[in-house]
Design a protein around this motif. Structure first.
Motif, PDB file in Angstrom:
ATOM      1  N   SER A 232      39.543 -70.458   0.767  1.00  0.00           N
ATOM      2  CA  SER A 232      38.612 -69.996   1.790  1.00  0.00           C
ATOM      3  C   SER A 232      38.741 -68.490   1.995  1.00  0.00           C
ATOM      4  CB  SER A 232      38.883 -70.731   3.108  1.00  0.00           C
ATOM      5  OG  SER A 232      37.991 -70.309   4.109  1.00  0.00           O
ATOM      6  N   GLU A 233      39.963 -68.002   2.051  1.00  0.00           N
ATOM      7  CA  GLU A 233      40.192 -66.561   2.194  1.00  0.00           C
ATOM      8  C   GLU A 233      39.733 -65.817   0.938  1.00  0.00           C
ATOM      9  OE1 GLU A 233      41.306 -64.833   4.990  1.00  0.00           O
ATOM     10  OE2 GLU A 233      40.919 -66.783   5.916  1.00  0.00           O
ATOM     11  N   ALA A 234      39.928 -66.420  -0.236  1.00  0.00           N
ATOM     12  CA  ALA A 234      39.455 -65.817  -1.483  1.00  0.00           C
ATOM     13  C   ALA A 234      37.931 -65.700  -1.459  1.00  0.00           C
ATOM     14  CB  ALA A 234      39.912 -66.641  -2.683  1.00  0.00           C
ATOM     15  N   ASN A 235      37.258 -66.717  -0.937  1.00  0.00           N
ATOM     16  CA  ASN A 235      35.799 -66.687  -0.819  1.00  0.00           C
ATOM     17  C   ASN A 235      35.361 -65.521   0.065  1.00  0.00           C
ATOM     18  OD1 ASN A 235      33.257 -68.781   0.641  1.00  0.00           O
ATOM     19  ND2 ASN A 235      33.109 -67.580  -1.211  1.00  0.00           N
ATOM     20  N   TYR A 236      36.072 -65.333   1.151  1.00  0.00           N
ATOM     21  CA  TYR A 236      35.774 -64.218   2.059  1.00  0.00           C
ATOM     22  C   TYR A 236      35.923 -62.878   1.325  1.00  0.00           C
ATOM     23  CZ  TYR A 236      36.031 -61.192   6.142  1.00  0.00           C
ATOM     24  OH  TYR A 236      35.814 -60.195   7.055  1.00  0.00           O
ATOM     25  N   ASP A 237      37.007 -62.737   0.559  1.00  0.00           N
ATOM     26  CA  ASP A 237      37.226 -61.502  -0.199  1.00  0.00           C
ATOM     27  C   ASP A 237      36.122 -61.286  -1.237  1.00  0.00           C
ATOM     28  OD1 ASP A 237      39.498 -61.006   1.262  1.00  0.00           O
ATOM     29  OD2 ASP A 237      40.901 -61.509  -0.353  1.00  0.00           O
TER      30      ASP A 237
ATOM     31  N   ILE B 141      41.629 -60.876  -6.724  1.00  0.00           N
ATOM     32  CA  ILE B 141      41.693 -62.002  -5.786  1.00  0.00           C
ATOM     33  C   ILE B 141      42.535 -63.131  -6.369  1.00  0.00           C
ATOM     34  CG2 ILE B 141      40.315 -63.791  -4.661  1.00  0.00           C
ATOM     35  CD1 ILE B 141      38.059 -61.672  -4.495  1.00  0.00           C
ATOM     36  N   ALA B 142      42.347 -63.429  -7.633  1.00  0.00           N
ATOM     37  CA  ALA B 142      43.101 -64.518  -8.276  1.00  0.00           C
ATOM     38  C   ALA B 142      44.596 -64.288  -8.132  1.00  0.00           C
ATOM     39  CB  ALA B 142      42.710 -64.632  -9.746  1.00  0.00           C
TER      40      ALA B 142
ATOM     41  N   GLY C 136      47.856 -66.117  -5.571  1.00  0.00           N
ATOM     42  CA  GLY C 136      48.906 -66.856  -6.238  1.00  0.00           C
ATOM     43  C   GLY C 136      48.551 -67.559  -7.524  1.00  0.00           C
ATOM     44  N   TYR C 137      47.402 -67.271  -8.093  1.00  0.00           N
ATOM     45  CA  TYR C 137      47.038 -67.893  -9.367  1.00  0.00           C
ATOM     46  C   TYR C 137      47.589 -67.049 -10.506  1.00  0.00           C
ATOM     47  CZ  TYR C 137      44.221 -71.154  -6.794  1.00  0.00           C
ATOM     48  OH  TYR C 137      43.834 -72.146  -5.929  1.00  0.00           O
ATOM     49  N   GLN C 138      48.116 -67.708 -11.515  1.00  0.00           N
ATOM     50  CA  GLN C 138      48.741 -67.021 -12.635  1.00  0.00           C
ATOM     51  C   GLN C 138      47.731 -66.556 -13.674  1.00  0.00           C
ATOM     52  OE1 GLN C 138      52.028 -66.377 -12.379  1.00  0.00           O
ATOM     53  NE2 GLN C 138      51.852 -67.424 -10.419  1.00  0.00           N
ATOM     54  N   SER C 139      46.532 -67.100 -13.609  1.00  0.00           N
ATOM     55  CA  SER C 139      45.502 -66.707 -14.577  1.00  0.00           C
ATOM     56  C   SER C 139      44.127 -66.794 -13.934  1.00  0.00           C
ATOM     57  CB  SER C 139      45.537 -67.631 -15.802  1.00  0.00           C
ATOM     58  OG  SER C 139      45.070 -68.921 -15.459  1.00  0.00           O
ATOM     59  N   MET C 140      43.188 -66.079 -14.546  1.00  0.00           N
ATOM     60  CA  MET C 140      41.797 -66.138 -14.086  1.00  0.00           C
ATOM     61  C   MET C 140      41.234 -67.533 -14.288  1.00  0.00           C
ATOM     62  SD  MET C 140      40.402 -63.553 -12.756  1.00  0.00           S
ATOM     63  CE  MET C 140      38.725 -63.995 -13.086  1.00  0.00           C
ATOM     64  N   ASP C 141      41.596 -68.170 -15.404  1.00  0.00           N
ATOM     65  CA  ASP C 141      41.085 -69.518 -15.677  1.00  0.00           C
ATOM     66  C   ASP C 141      41.512 -70.493 -14.587  1.00  0.00           C
ATOM     67  OD1 ASP C 141      39.807 -68.735 -17.995  1.00  0.00           O
ATOM     68  OD2 ASP C 141      41.449 -69.353 -19.300  1.00  0.00           O
ATOM     69  N   GLY C 142      42.776 -70.412 -14.194  1.00  0.00           N
ATOM     70  CA  GLY C 142      43.280 -71.304 -13.149  1.00  0.00           C
ATOM     71  C   GLY C 142      42.548 -71.095 -11.835  1.00  0.00           C
ATOM     72  N   PHE C 143      42.347 -69.829 -11.465  1.00  0.00           N
ATOM     73  CA  PHE C 143      41.634 -69.529 -10.222  1.00  0.00           C
ATOM     74  C   PHE C 143      40.181 -69.983 -10.307  1.00  0.00           C
ATOM     75  CE2 PHE C 143      38.874 -66.574  -7.855  1.00  0.00           C
ATOM     76  CZ  PHE C 143      39.247 -66.947  -6.562  1.00  0.00           C
ATOM     77  N   THR C 144      39.522 -69.670 -11.418  1.00  0.00           N
ATOM     78  CA  THR C 144      38.111 -70.034 -11.586  1.00  0.00           C
ATOM     79  C   THR C 144      37.925 -71.541 -11.510  1.00  0.00           C
ATOM     80  OG1 THR C 144      37.696 -68.064 -12.904  1.00  0.00           O
ATOM     81  CG2 THR C 144      36.128 -69.865 -13.139  1.00  0.00           C
TER      82      THR C 144
ATOM     83  N   TRP D 224      36.653 -76.465  -5.764  1.00  0.00           N
ATOM     84  CA  TRP D 224      36.654 -76.393  -4.305  1.00  0.00           C
ATOM     85  C   TRP D 224      35.242 -76.282  -3.733  1.00  0.00           C
ATOM     86  CZ3 TRP D 224      35.930 -71.963  -0.951  1.00  0.00           C
ATOM     87  CH2 TRP D 224      36.285 -72.210   0.380  1.00  0.00           C
ATOM     88  N   CYS D 225      34.410 -75.433  -4.328  1.00  0.00           N
ATOM     89  CA  CYS D 225      33.090 -75.223  -3.721  1.00  0.00           C
ATOM     90  C   CYS D 225      31.908 -75.537  -4.630  1.00  0.00           C
ATOM     91  CB  CYS D 225      32.964 -73.797  -3.194  1.00  0.00           C
ATOM     92  SG  CYS D 225      32.786 -72.553  -4.458  1.00  0.00           S
ATOM     93  N   GLY D 226      32.170 -75.817  -5.913  1.00  0.00           N
ATOM     94  CA  GLY D 226      31.086 -76.185  -6.809  1.00  0.00           C
ATOM     95  C   GLY D 226      30.443 -75.032  -7.557  1.00  0.00           C
ATOM     96  N   PHE D 227      30.917 -73.807  -7.313  1.00  0.00           N
ATOM     97  CA  PHE D 227      30.332 -72.641  -7.964  1.00  0.00           C
ATOM     98  C   PHE D 227      31.428 -71.751  -8.525  1.00  0.00           C
ATOM     99  CE2 PHE D 227      27.371 -73.810  -4.561  1.00  0.00           C
ATOM    100  CZ  PHE D 227      26.220 -74.034  -5.309  1.00  0.00           C
ATOM    101  N   LEU D 228      31.078 -70.947  -9.509  1.00  0.00           N
ATOM    102  CA  LEU D 228      32.017 -69.983 -10.062  1.00  0.00           C
ATOM    103  C   LEU D 228      32.162 -68.793  -9.115  1.00  0.00           C
ATOM    104  CD1 LEU D 228      30.853 -70.034 -13.782  1.00  0.00           C
ATOM    105  CD2 LEU D 228      32.913 -71.076 -12.822  1.00  0.00           C
ATOM    106  N   PRO D 229      33.314 -68.156  -9.092  1.00  0.00           N
ATOM    107  CA  PRO D 229      33.549 -67.047  -8.166  1.00  0.00           C
ATOM    108  C   PRO D 229      32.536 -65.909  -8.220  1.00  0.00           C
ATOM    109  CG  PRO D 229      35.618 -67.722  -9.163  1.00  0.00           C
ATOM    110  CD  PRO D 229      34.526 -68.493  -9.846  1.00  0.00           C
TER     111      PRO D 229
END
Length: 114
Positions: free
Chosen positions: A58-63, A73-74, A78-86, A92-97
């Protein structure tokens, strides 16, 4: 027990970006970790791990809405990779960042006691 729950949630919110926030929060409760996690799940309908993940996303979405870079943001949350965060963000929300970068709709997961 409700006071401990509120205190724990407040601690998590204050230290949301800390890698070991759950471990440190569990050290602060006066009951067994298993008992506390069971009570947390019973009262909130989610595990404490899910709560932290949802709050971070949720905070990442705000950023994202405020134009910050997806890569920054990833790693911030605390995400180790862009793939993991994406992947987590899309689940979580159904859309790509990138869809949220610099504007658009917001999906939020508010603090439980705010």
């Amino acid at each position: 027990m409700l006071k401990q729950l509120n205190d724990t949630i407040n601690y998590i919110e204050e230290h949301l970006l800390d890698e070991k926030v759950i471990d440190e929060a569990m050290k602060r409760v006066s009951v067994s970790e298993l008992h506390f996690k069971n009570v947390f799940f019973f009262l909130t309908g989610m595990s404490i791990n899910e709560y932290v993940k949802n709050r971070r996303l949720s905070e990442a979405n705000y950023d994202l809405l405020h134009g910050k870079k997806v890569t920054d943001i990833a790693f911030k949350y605390g995400y180790q990779s862009m793939d993991g965060f994406t992947r987590a963000f899309k689940n979580w929300c159904g859309f790509l960042p990138p869809r949220f970068q610099g504007g658009g709709n917001i999906k939020c997961f508010p603090n439980l006691i705010s």
